[in-house]
Design an enzyme around this catalytic site. Structure first.
Site, PDB file in Angstrom:
ATOM      1  NE  ARG A 117       2.850 -61.474 -83.607  1.00  0.00           N
ATOM      2  CZ  ARG A 117       2.211 -60.843 -85.115  1.00  0.00           C
ATOM      3  NH1 ARG A 117       1.081 -59.987 -84.452  1.00  0.00           N
ATOM      4  NH2 ARG A 117       2.432 -60.046 -85.564  1.00  0.00           N
TER       5      ARG A 117
ATOM      6  CD  GLU B  99      -5.504 -58.668 -84.464  1.00  0.00           C
ATOM      7  OE1 GLU B  99      -4.568 -59.235 -85.280  1.00  0.00           O
ATOM      8  OE2 GLU B  99      -5.908 -57.555 -84.657  1.00  0.00           O
TER       9      GLU B  99
ATOM     10  CG  HIS C 255       4.888 -56.293 -85.125  1.00  0.00           C
ATOM     11  ND1 HIS C 255       3.976 -57.181 -83.683  1.00  0.00           N
ATOM     12  CD2 HIS C 255       3.801 -56.588 -85.308  1.00  0.00           C
ATOM     13  CE1 HIS C 255       2.984 -56.913 -83.500  1.00  0.00           C
ATOM     14  NE2 HIS C 255       3.262 -56.434 -84.927  1.00  0.00           N
TER      15      HIS C 255
ATOM     16  NE  ARG D  65      -3.051 -52.759 -87.587  1.00  0.00           N
ATOM     17  CZ  ARG D  65      -2.043 -53.833 -87.183  1.00  0.00           C
ATOM     18  NH1 ARG D  65      -2.441 -55.183 -88.032  1.00  0.00           N
ATOM     19  NH2 ARG D  65      -0.940 -53.867 -86.772  1.00  0.00           N
TER      20      ARG D  65
ATOM     21  CB  CYS E  48      -3.202 -58.855 -93.485  1.00  0.00           C
ATOM     22  SG  CYS E  48      -4.635 -58.279 -92.349  1.00  0.00           S
TER      23      CYS E  48
ATOM     24  NE  ARG F 144       1.760 -55.249 -89.046  1.00  0.00           N
ATOM     25  CZ  ARG F 144       1.919 -56.114 -90.463  1.00  0.00           C
ATOM     26  NH1 ARG F 144       2.460 -55.850 -91.457  1.00  0.00           N
ATOM     27  NH2 ARG F 144       1.094 -57.681 -90.307  1.00  0.00           N
TER      28      ARG F 144
ATOM     29  CG  ASN G 299       0.914 -62.098 -88.497  1.00  0.00           C
ATOM     30  OD1 ASN G 299       0.974 -62.909 -89.192  1.00  0.00           O
ATOM     31  ND2 ASN G 299       1.223 -61.004 -88.720  1.00  0.00           N
ATOM     32  CG  ASP G 300      -2.013 -60.870 -82.583  1.00  0.00           C
ATOM     33  OD1 ASP G 300      -0.995 -60.710 -82.246  1.00  0.00           O
ATOM     34  OD2 ASP G 300      -2.307 -59.874 -83.629  1.00  0.00           O
TER      35      ASP G 300
HETATM   36  C1  PEP Z   1      -1.932 -60.740 -87.202  1.00  0.00           C
HETATM   37  O1  PEP Z   1      -1.765 -60.174 -86.792  1.00  0.00           O
HETATM   38  O2  PEP Z   1      -2.379 -61.231 -88.683  1.00  0.00           O
HETATM   39  C2  PEP Z   1      -1.751 -59.308 -87.764  1.00  0.00           C
HETATM   40  C3  PEP Z   1      -1.786 -58.913 -89.537  1.00  0.00           C
HETATM   41  O3  PEP Z   1      -1.484 -57.844 -87.315  1.00  0.00           O
HETATM   42  P1  PEP Z   1       0.079 -57.267 -86.815  1.00  0.00           P
HETATM   43  O4  PEP Z   1       0.947 -58.643 -87.033  1.00  0.00           O
HETATM   44  O5  PEP Z   1       0.496 -56.593 -86.837  1.00  0.00           O
HETATM   45  O6  PEP Z   1      -0.255 -57.862 -85.199  1.00  0.00           O
HETATM   46 MG    MG Z   2      -2.023 -58.785 -84.988  1.00  0.00          MG
END
Ligand code: PEP
Ligand code: MG
Length: 575
Positions: A464, A430, A188, A331, A501, A295, A453-454
């Site tokens: 990550r 995710e 993040h 979200r 996303c 977010r 991402n997750d």
């Molecule tokens: C993701 O996990 O791809 C996502 C968009 O959420 P975040 O990056 O806020 O965990």
């Molecule tokens: Mg995520």
């Protein structure tokens, strides 16, 4: 000249003097002093207090991020002026006798513990202010420390492992580049650096001791290289590269308002991901058709405590006003793991990414969840709002959230408060479990948004945020591609809109691949909107589908990436 390879996390090139900042978390080493040194240490403490006071004064009156952040600076000033705090630190210096930094750390840590054990939620949350203040004072007292958040001249900031809230509070005008020892490609912190448009290279390993404060650095957020003390020819080359990158972005921006459609007429929406309402403007200027991911966790940092219903609503309203009829996907809180776990005082967990994170935390704190839902529902009466649930792993969890939402709707009806009764409720896909059961979730949810991402970290078992395993973090892994294909197929079969996303959508070769897999809505960091549109406008749906089909035949991510790189440079030669 020395060259280090790190992870490119935010594009652009920064050139400037290094500001080396010790980790704010690093506890000072106890330094025994003699009685003769007590006065010197008292003097150092008083000077640090004065320096911190001036910084906070500037922050409180300056044009920093938001009203809320100015408010936090004011409350830190009040803490800093507390005579008991001063007396305790001075006593610790005299009685130790100990160094000023040790006295500050020991007194602050005692106070932090005291605040954490308070009954009253409001006062308990004030311990976060103490942590911030301790770090500010330690930055003044420890050697090699600079003022990270607001240096008085342009710098490339070198730090160990900053938190997202530390990144968000740096002065964008002065911090030209970000270099860190730790951190992964989609942490993040990295996402925030990118959304602030600061070129950044993360995960360089132990480089801080190798960099002299003030020495020239080149931070290449495109290739992930950090160049320390470049020679004249290298410096010249990178100055040209920096101009080239800026030029490219200016050209893209000029085309940003053109329709987002492939040459064979396939319409694709490109939206923005934001952390703060003020980012809506940038997203729209860059051609975003709406916000696909808001977010909301940063509402917590802005206020230093959980927002009440009215503060939630004020933020959502402020975003909606700027949207002028465009959709806004809000979200619900995604706290935990690398998002504010320490600031929230969450008990340490052995595997925080597998622990009480995100929707699980919202279920564990139903009063917070209900407050947020009430505010989102109220906002839905004032604009095109959609609600999105993070980290859903099963239909059971979806139904649990849905039931709470229905109860909140009932309360609002009773209170005669307006809301959109058909507020669309979507889920982030995710977690592999959600991807594998996309057919089941599609029967209940209104839309999907794929969070790669997750999804990548959980599918590949690669943290990550961990630079040591970053080379394994590859969204092009065939396992991910198969999951993506399955999610998109199930979405189409059940007529559930599927958006994407995750950060994967921002990378040119992957945009191409995702288009070919059938994604028709991307939500990306605002600065990446023009680039994604550029890809959409350059490639026919047929060509993208052929590329995706072929990419799916490779057994390794390396082969997928090599193939996509070749196709990208063929189709978008000027890039
Ligand atoms: C993701 O996990 O791809 C996502 C968009 O959420 P975040 O990056 O806020 O965990
Ligand atoms: Mg995520």
């Amino acid at each position: 000249m020395r060259i280090y390879q790190g992870i490119p996390v935010s594009p652009g090139v920064a050139i400037g003097p290094a500001l080396v900042q010790l980790s704010a978390d690093s506890a000072p080493v106890q330094r025994a002093i003699s009685h003769g040194e007590v006065d010197t240490e008292l003097d150092r403490f008083h000077k640090a207090v004065e320096g911190a006071r001036e910084e906070l004064q500037a922050l409180a009156s300056g044009s920093s991020l938001t009203e809320a952040i100015r408010g936090i600076a004011s409350s830190h000033r009040e803490f800093l002026a507390d005579p008991t705090l001063h007396r305790e630190v001075e006593d610790a210096i005299r009685n130790g006798p100990s160094s000023a930094e040790w006295a500050v750390a020991s007194v602050f840590r005692r106070w932090i513990q005291k605040f954490k054990s308070l009954e009253d939620e409001f006062f308990r949350q004030r311990y976060v202010d103490l942590i911030d203040l301790e770090r500010r004072l330690l930055r003044k007292l420890l050697p090699k420390q600079g003022v990270a958040s607001s240096p008085d001249h342009p710098v490339v900031l070198v730090t160990q492992d900053p938190t997202p809230s530390e990144v968000v509070s740096v002065d964008r005008k002065q911090v030209m580049g970000f270099v860190t020892e730790m951190g992964g490609p989609t942490s993040h912190t990295a996402i925030v650096a990118k959304s602030m448009g600061i070129p950044a290279v993360f995960g360089l390993g132990q480089i801080m001791s190798a960099i002299l404060p003030g020495g020239t650095l080149i931070c290449d957020g495109e290739s992930g290289q950090l160049i320390v003390d470049p020679d004249a020819a290298t410096l010249e080359r990178y100055k040209e590269k920096r101009e080239h990158v800026k030029r490219r972005f200016r050209i893209l921006k000029r085309m940003a308002q053109l329709p987002s459609e492939t040459p064979d007429g396939w319409k694709v929406s490109v939206l923005g991901n934001i952390e703060f309402p003020f980012e809506v403007d940038e997203a729209i200027q860059n051609g975003a058709a709406g916000i696909g991911l808001y977010r909301t966790e940063f509402l917590y940092t802005e206020q230093g405590r959980f927002p009440d219903e009215e503060s939630h609503l004020a933020e959502y309203r402020s975003a909606l006003e700027k949207m002028r009829g465009r959709p806004l996907v809000i979200r619900t809180f995604d706290f935990g793991a690398d998002k504010f776990a320490a600031e929230l005082g969450m008990p340490p967990e052995p595997n925080p990414f597998l622990g009480c994170r995100s929707i699980r935390y919202s279920f564990a704190r139903p009063e917070l969840f209900r407050t947020q839902l009430r505010a989102i529902l109220r906002a839905s009466a004032e604009g095109r709002v959609k609600l999105m649930l993070p980290m859903i792993s099963s239909v059971t969890e979806y139904r649990r959230a849905w039931t709470i939402l229905e109860q909140v709707k009932e309360e609002l009806r009773r209170d005669r408060v307006h809301f959109d009764p058909d507020l669309p409720v979507g889920v982030m896909i995710e977690i592999p479990a959600a991807a594998i059961t996309a057919d089941l979730l599609a029967k209940e949810a209104d839309f999907f948004s794929i969070g790669t991402n997750d999804l990548t970290q959980y599918t590949l078992a690669v943290d990550r945020t961990n630079e040591r395993v970053a080379s394994l973090y590859r969204p092009s892994n065939p396992s991910i591609l198969r999951l993506l294909k399955q999610i998109i197929r199930e979405g189409e079969r059940h007529r559930v809109h599927v958006s994407m996303c995750g950060e994967m959508a921002c990378e040119r070769p992957y945009t191409l691949l995702l288009l070919g897999l059938g994604i028709r809505e991307f939500s990306v960091t605002p600065s990446a909107v023009p680039e994604v549109k550029r890809v959409v406008r350059a490639v026919t749906r047929r060509a993208a589908a052929r590329i995706a089909r072929q990419a799916m035949t490779f057994p390794t991510p390396e082969e997928v990436d090599a193939f996509l790189a070749e196709e990208t440079s063929r189709l978008l030669p000027e890039t």
